[in-house]
Design a protein around this motif. Sequence first.
Motif, short mmCIF file in Angstrom:
data_model
loop_
_atom_site.label_atom_id
_atom_site.label_comp_id
_atom_site.label_asym_id
_atom_site.label_seq_id
_atom_site.Cartn_x
_atom_site.Cartn_y
_atom_site.Cartn_z
N LEU A 1 -0.41 -52.36 -14.23
CA LEU A 1 0.22 -51.53 -15.24
C LEU A 1 -0.49 -51.65 -16.59
CD1 LEU A 1 2.86 -49.82 -15.51
CD2 LEU A 1 3.90 -51.87 -16.46
N LYS B 1 13.72 -51.70 -7.81
CA LYS B 1 12.95 -50.50 -7.47
C LYS B 1 13.57 -49.92 -6.20
CE LYS B 1 8.26 -48.75 -7.42
NZ LYS B 1 8.11 -48.00 -6.19
N VAL C 1 6.06 -54.04 -8.39
CA VAL C 1 5.11 -53.37 -9.27
C VAL C 1 4.35 -54.49 -9.98
CG1 VAL C 1 4.81 -51.89 -11.28
CG2 VAL C 1 6.58 -51.36 -9.60
N TRP D 1 13.18 -49.31 -11.85
CA TRP D 1 11.79 -48.98 -12.12
C TRP D 1 11.53 -47.50 -11.86
CZ3 TRP D 1 8.61 -51.82 -14.74
CH2 TRP D 1 7.31 -51.34 -14.90
N ASN D 2 10.71 -46.88 -12.72
CA ASN D 2 10.43 -45.47 -12.56
C ASN D 2 9.03 -45.18 -13.07
OD1 ASN D 2 10.17 -42.69 -13.02
ND2 ASN D 2 12.37 -42.45 -13.31
N ASP D 3 8.13 -44.87 -12.15
CA ASP D 3 6.72 -44.70 -12.52
C ASP D 3 6.50 -43.59 -13.54
OD1 ASP D 3 5.53 -46.75 -11.05
OD2 ASP D 3 5.67 -45.59 -9.21
N SER D 4 7.24 -42.48 -13.38
CA SER D 4 6.95 -41.38 -14.31
C SER D 4 7.54 -41.65 -15.70
CB SER D 4 7.43 -40.04 -13.74
OG SER D 4 8.77 -40.13 -13.37
N GLU E 1 4.94 -43.43 -17.56
CA GLU E 1 4.03 -42.40 -18.09
C GLU E 1 4.58 -41.84 -19.41
OE1 GLU E 1 0.59 -40.01 -17.62
OE2 GLU E 1 1.32 -41.24 -15.96
#
Length: 817
Positions: free
Chosen positions: A598, A580, A593, A623-626, A629
Amino acid sequence: MEYSSKSIETKWQKYWQEHKSFEPSEDFSREKKYILSMFPFPSGRLHMGHVRNYTLSDAFARYYRQQNFNVLHPIGFDSFGMPAENAAIKNGSHPKSWTYDNIDYMKNEFASLGFSFSKERELATSDELYTKFEQGFIIDMYEKGLLYRKKGMLNWCPHDLTVLANEQVVDGCCWRCDTPIVKKDMNQYYFKITEYADELLADLDKLESGWPKQVLTMQENWIGKSNGLAFDLYFDDTSKTKLSSNFESFDVFTTRPDTIYGVSYTALAPEHAIVSYMIENKLLSSDVVAQIEAMKNSSSIERQKEKSGVALGLDVIHPLTGEKIPVWVANFVLMDYGSGAVMAVPAHDERDFDFAKKYDLPIKAVIKPFDGELNPEAAYTEVGELFGSSEFDGLNSKEAQAKIIAHFQAQNIGKKTTNYKLKDWGVSRQRYWGAPIPFIHCEECGLVMEKKENLPVALPSDVEITGEGNPLEKHPTWKHCKCPKCGKDAVRETDTMDTFVESSWYFLRFCASKTNWEKEAFSAEQIKYWMGVDHYIGGIEHAILHLLYARFFTKVFRDLGYLEFDEPFERLLTQGMVLKDGAKMSKSKGNTVDPDALIEKYGADTARLFILFAAPPTQELEWNDSAVEGAYKFIKRFHDRAFTHLYATDVIPSIDHTTLNKEEKFARKKVYEALARANEVYNERYTFNTMIAGVMEAMNALNAQSNKDVWTEAYWIMASIMEPVIPHVAWEISEQFFGRKNLAPQAVIDEVFEEDSITLGVSINGKRRTEIEVAADASNEEIILIAKEAGAKWLEGMSIVKEIVVPKKLVNIVVKG
RNA sequence: GCCUGCGUGGUGGAAUGGUAGACACGACGGAUUCAAAAUCCGUUAUCUUCGGAUGUGGCGGUUCAAGUCCGCCCGCAGGUACCA
């Protein structure tokens, strides 16, 4: 029907648990697959590296279940080890309760991710039953002469009176009390892995088709087999007198005997016996002694970086020229490789060169390139032609090596020798939370094995872990026992085993079923059926140690008669780390994370889909939060569209392809392309990201048409392909529409790929200029003609040199002018 | 230090020597909505005189053709034997 991850996932997790859906069958006539991911250390909570590891193995396990294999997909915990003791030191927790609490927590996390593990074979390596069998194997290995005692150098904290792991040494000081550490020579147990060095090296060939080349190369270099010349260097008379004739000579090894006339100094390891003798007998100034002690106490990595050394004031005689050569101590000479002494040829070795430059030692070149000049400002380490080497002048390196070795052998002053970088495996630890070494020290009988019927030798539970001393040594009663041989008072070995011992055979233990779980480690029949592991999945950080030790144990078990094969792991998949913000996720960096959060927010299917989609398994994963999504949105679409476009059926719809319109044909083509790609991914490529992209493409194509037959056929296939990735939603759709009949092998049909015309790129001199559309069955001549027309603009005034047609891809026209 | 990898748009990545940027994220524009969220549709490597030019860490090489193969260099990561 709106997508709800929670209700779907709870429903199916409950179903799988109640139906014991993932227990392997004991019917050994069926074809099997053994899918294994490296088991975790129970650190407390799963991290994303674990999620990635088990999502990968779960995908394989579920795929092969669909293909009707009998699948073993077990899980356990590598539960001995230092972190449990560190936690005890920090929080006063007991290592055992800390460990088993963590295991309970992590098991729930596994369940919430929908992993299809066989629960009945779950184990923790700290279970007494596991220790019992392991101690039995250790006794077998001792009796076979594969386990022995010798002295070894350990990190010692003089304040806490304890041995420190390399990790616990921070900048040369103890992690707890900051006291500078010293190296201490202590009795240790070692496995004779070097006895298997040649076989471990040779059998890498057997792994070529299933293991990454990278790992094979790393292991090959680690074993580090090299052939060369070993010979003695004799002291001159003055030096002998200095040493009071206690030493006449020392042994050196070289892989480059062709450079022997270039020797300009020799160097001993700081731990070398001659050096120790000189220190003990005060033959060196206090300043020199201090320098040598500093070398000894620095880490082996430090010693390789900044070279340092000091002259001993001794000389040896060059065996061929009779010249005097000075003897130095150098930090980069390691006691445990070869004989702990080297002949230095600075003109032809980088390390020797750096050292000679630093201490202004002579540099004498004896090899020159076959063509070109020798650069005096650098070491020339390649082979070449000899000069300044007396009778060997003019020979090339290879001939000279053979002749010089032959000369030494004929004169009886040296011999051809093979050396390995691989060292014997030190297995004893002066710690509490490990499997006790089941040995007893008796004054009468010496070292005695505990009787197998008394195993396990279990750990006492009433201990205080403070970080000072050795808890088993300090325990008031535990170590006292009777000698199994003579019955007199004796003491137990207080060292415990390296945790790599447990992970060297756990994959064999998983082959045992509940029926014989208590009475034997595994049966010959079970091993024969389940082994080798078909897919072994784990972090690249285990490329050398764990995988080499497990290979070694397999060969030892074979030689002990427990099994009949040479290698444990057929196919190996090494996953990259989860990062990340460009760095490894770690608590200290605060960039973790939490998988639980999650799953709570998006569900297990989203976590699994993201982690497989974001990168190919072998690569590091950012890692990529969006993007998480985005994975969630895809699943929602995948679910919701099923409920608007499908009809229920228990056979795949049959479709007359010729009656379809363009969009419908294209959608079917994309679906079957995705299927073909999925088969390739599961069986050969393991690039789940591209498989998922294929399904997304199919979804996009399906969306441009509204034929219910096409939609239903597509989902019959896509739910099957995706089930290993997003099992909960896939089972839900399969259940609702197909009675789960589609969770089975799927056949690719060819008619959907047939095209009337194809598009080809047109390149002039390798540079893409335009494209053309041609009939699918057009001849090369026709294609070239069309290409020339299309590219006329770039061909004007040029003469054509060559025309290349790459079928179904492009045309390249080579011109000049 | 040594051994082993990796380096492609704003981001994650695709391309199995043969049309670089599939698929997705983000951004932007539009539809829907009282409004927003959600959803749906479209655009999106860079520069451009709109002809084209440039472009896969840097420099060089092999090839009709290189992100891909070879050599050197730079950066990052893993391992380095007691973290697992």
